[in-house]
Design a protein around this motif. Structure first.
Motif, PDB file in Angstrom:
ATOM      1  N   PHE A  50      15.366  22.624   7.507  1.00 30.02           N
ATOM      2  CA  PHE A  50      15.133  23.814   7.818  1.00 30.02           C
ATOM      3  C   PHE A  50      14.719  25.008   6.668  1.00 30.02           C
ATOM      4  O   PHE A  50      14.820  26.186   6.755  1.00 30.02           O
ATOM      5  CB  PHE A  50      16.345  24.461   8.430  1.00 30.02           C
ATOM      6  CG  PHE A  50      16.684  23.701   9.691  1.00 30.02           C
ATOM      7  CD1 PHE A  50      15.800  23.824  10.902  1.00 30.02           C
ATOM      8  CD2 PHE A  50      17.537  22.748   9.776  1.00 30.02           C
ATOM      9  CE1 PHE A  50      16.164  23.265  12.108  1.00 30.02           C
ATOM     10  CE2 PHE A  50      17.884  22.260  10.898  1.00 30.02           C
ATOM     11  CZ  PHE A  50      17.182  22.397  12.114  1.00 30.02           C
ATOM     12  N   ALA A  51      14.245  24.528   5.552  1.00 33.46           N
ATOM     13  CA  ALA A  51      13.936  25.029   4.203  1.00 33.46           C
ATOM     14  C   ALA A  51      12.863  26.052   4.628  1.00 33.46           C
ATOM     15  O   ALA A  51      12.923  27.156   4.323  1.00 33.46           O
ATOM     16  CB  ALA A  51      13.458  24.083   3.275  1.00 33.46           C
ATOM     17  N   PRO A  52      11.975  25.635   5.364  1.00 28.26           N
ATOM     18  CA  PRO A  52      10.761  26.591   5.802  1.00 28.26           C
ATOM     19  C   PRO A  52      11.157  27.790   6.657  1.00 28.26           C
ATOM     20  O   PRO A  52      10.626  28.833   6.394  1.00 28.26           O
ATOM     21  CB  PRO A  52       9.820  25.878   6.718  1.00 28.26           C
ATOM     22  CG  PRO A  52       9.960  24.364   6.079  1.00 28.26           C
ATOM     23  CD  PRO A  52      11.460  24.350   5.842  1.00 28.26           C
ATOM     24  N   LEU A  53      12.285  27.655   7.325  1.00 33.82           N
ATOM     25  CA  LEU A  53      12.560  28.609   8.136  1.00 33.82           C
ATOM     26  C   LEU A  53      13.707  29.539   7.144  1.00 33.82           C
ATOM     27  O   LEU A  53      14.009  30.812   7.545  1.00 33.82           O
ATOM     28  CB  LEU A  53      13.652  28.254   9.324  1.00 33.82           C
ATOM     29  CG  LEU A  53      12.896  27.475  10.098  1.00 33.82           C
ATOM     30  CD1 LEU A  53      13.885  26.846  11.462  1.00 33.82           C
ATOM     31  CD2 LEU A  53      11.734  28.182  10.895  1.00 33.82           C
ATOM     32  N   LEU A  54      14.215  28.981   6.176  1.00 32.58           N
ATOM     33  CA  LEU A  54      15.164  29.869   5.293  1.00 32.58           C
ATOM     34  C   LEU A  54      14.506  30.622   4.152  1.00 32.58           C
ATOM     35  O   LEU A  54      15.055  31.740   3.658  1.00 32.58           O
ATOM     36  CB  LEU A  54      16.292  28.865   4.467  1.00 32.58           C
ATOM     37  CG  LEU A  54      17.148  28.050   5.618  1.00 32.58           C
ATOM     38  CD1 LEU A  54      18.005  26.884   4.765  1.00 32.58           C
ATOM     39  CD2 LEU A  54      18.238  29.003   6.487  1.00 32.58           C
ATOM     40  N   VAL A  55      13.428  30.253   3.594  1.00 35.03           N
ATOM     41  CA  VAL A  55      12.695  30.924   2.610  1.00 35.03           C
ATOM     42  C   VAL A  55      11.441  30.821   2.800  1.00 35.03           C
ATOM     43  O   VAL A  55      10.991  29.881   3.589  1.00 35.03           O
ATOM     44  CB  VAL A  55      13.001  30.300   1.195  1.00 35.03           C
ATOM     45  CG1 VAL A  55      14.711  30.395   0.902  1.00 35.03           C
ATOM     46  CG2 VAL A  55      12.796  28.891   1.110  1.00 35.03           C
ATOM     47  N   ASP A  56      10.647  31.896   2.233  1.00 39.94           N
ATOM     48  CA  ASP A  56       9.014  31.867   2.349  1.00 39.94           C
ATOM     49  C   ASP A  56       8.515  31.171   1.187  1.00 39.94           C
ATOM     50  O   ASP A  56       8.776  31.507   0.043  1.00 39.94           O
ATOM     51  CB  ASP A  56       8.522  33.420   2.427  1.00 39.94           C
ATOM     52  CG  ASP A  56       7.176  33.471   2.395  1.00 39.94           C
ATOM     53  OD1 ASP A  56       6.568  32.467   2.130  1.00 39.94           O
ATOM     54  OD2 ASP A  56       6.667  34.337   3.226  1.00 39.94           O
ATOM     55  N   TYR A  57       7.978  29.808   1.238  1.00 39.42           N
ATOM     56  CA  TYR A  57       7.419  29.235   0.182  1.00 39.42           C
ATOM     57  C   TYR A  57       6.303  29.979  -0.670  1.00 39.42           C
ATOM     58  O   TYR A  57       6.441  29.718  -1.832  1.00 39.42           O
ATOM     59  CB  TYR A  57       6.694  27.920   0.908  1.00 39.42           C
ATOM     60  CG  TYR A  57       6.078  27.003  -0.209  1.00 39.42           C
ATOM     61  CD1 TYR A  57       7.161  26.062  -0.863  1.00 39.42           C
ATOM     62  CD2 TYR A  57       4.835  26.989  -0.360  1.00 39.42           C
ATOM     63  CE1 TYR A  57       6.605  25.402  -1.947  1.00 39.42           C
ATOM     64  CE2 TYR A  57       4.553  26.060  -1.535  1.00 39.42           C
ATOM     65  CZ  TYR A  57       5.378  25.045  -2.271  1.00 39.42           C
ATOM     66  OH  TYR A  57       4.754  24.339  -3.289  1.00 39.42           O
ATOM     67  N   ASP A  58       5.468  30.743  -0.256  1.00 37.59           N
ATOM     68  CA  ASP A  58       4.252  31.102  -1.077  1.00 37.59           C
ATOM     69  C   ASP A  58       4.941  32.601  -1.663  1.00 37.59           C
ATOM     70  O   ASP A  58       4.553  32.776  -2.566  1.00 37.59           O
ATOM     71  CB  ASP A  58       3.169  31.649   0.151  1.00 37.59           C
ATOM     72  CG  ASP A  58       2.626  30.674   0.558  1.00 37.59           C
ATOM     73  OD1 ASP A  58       2.301  29.604  -0.037  1.00 37.59           O
ATOM     74  OD2 ASP A  58       2.101  30.546   1.711  1.00 37.59           O
TER      75      ASP A  58
END
Length: 298
Positions: A50-58
């Motif tokens: 769930f990393a994409p939901l926890l932080v904003d990659y860009d």
């Protein structure tokens, strides 16, 4: 009550399977270290998935923010920022995704190759076994890390090359372990019964032998993931694994070396993640080994 071809009721078989699984779970849950390892593993897997939901990659992981570089932990950045002003916590979260994916995929390929080669060698024996084992001897003659280092240096740093290098470095050992398990299984009565009923060799291997080696495979999988993550981190630390700006624990360690005295947290947090994950997988693997091994039944 229905009976199978061997004259044993399916109800009885079902009860035996349920009882066996319950017995395995009872032994596993009595092992505190195994439960702790499983809990930590689940937490890191959850974070990775769930990393994409926890932080904003860009915005938080790869975006350079020079005015906010090397901020101490606290406030808006709980674990501080790195030399490029990127949030360390966000990068650790995404790095867990990268490290676990590399470890799981590489070990899956390694064990798959080991299952095929080890099963063929153990079942057929003779010249086939000799050829396969001599090939394994060649690869075993080179330390797995040195072999992985050579492959990544020769073909260039990339995630695919890194996974391939780890898989090639570990398949020989897996083949030997699977071969040993097959040798203990292939003489069992159910294998002889399958031969008597006219089952083909590949059917015997994949339907009877490999399923009864699953305990060894599960234990090896959990333990080798830790080894794969450590190798991936080491190669990334040397600049032969995951390349910037993508986050990876080993690469984050390498990036923090220049600031070790003034900003030790840059290397402390990635190092802790590597240590905790490897310890968790080893504890889980030891617990699985103890619970799945019937000789340790109390």
């Amino acid at each position: 009550m229905k009976k199978n071809k061997k004259g044993v009721s399916t109800t009885t078989n079902g009860r035996k399977n349920i009882s066996k699984k319950r017995d395995i779970w009872n032994r596993f849950k009595r092992n505190r270290n195994a439960l702790i390892g499983m809990a930590i593993t689940i937490i890191f897997v959850f974070i990775a998935v769930f990393a994409p939901l926890l932080v904003d990659y860009d915005e938080e992981v790869i975006k350079v923010d020079v005015p906010n570089r090397l901020q101490l932990p606290g406030g808006e950045h709980p674990l501080g920022t790195d030399e490029a002003g990127r949030d360390i916590l966000a990068r650790l979260i995404y790095a867990s995704r990268m490290s676990l994916a590399i470890g799981v995929m590489a070990v899956t390929c390694s064990i798959a190759a080991g299952i095929v080669l080890g099963s063929i060698a153990g079942y057929y024996g003779g010249k086939i076994e000799t050829v396969i084992m001599r090939i394994c001897d060649i690869f075993d003659g080179v330390p797995s890390f040195l072999l992985a280092l050579t492959i990544t240096a020769a073909f260039g740093a990339s995630v695919f090359t890194l996974m391939l290098a780890i898989a090639i470095g570990g398949f020989a050992g897996q083949s030997r372990i699977i071969r040993g398990a097959v040798l203990t299984v292939k003489g069992q009565e159910y294998v002889e019964a399958a031969k008597a009923l006219g089952a083909k060799n590949w059917q015997i291997i994949f339907h009877h032998i490999i399923p009864n080696c699953i305990a060894v495979i599960i234990v090896q999988f959990s333990v080798k993931i830790a080894e794969g993550i450590l190798t991936a981190s080491a190669l990334s630390f040397l600049g032969l694994g995951v390349l910037p700006p993508d986050p990876e624990w080993g690469a984050m360690l390498a990036g923090g070396r220049a600031y070790l005295l003034d900003n030790p947290y840059l290397t402390l947090f990635p190092g802790l993640c590597i240590m905790i994950v490897i310890l968790a997988f080893n504890m889980l693997g030891d617990g699985l080994r103890d619970s799945l091994d019937p000789r340790l039944k109390r």
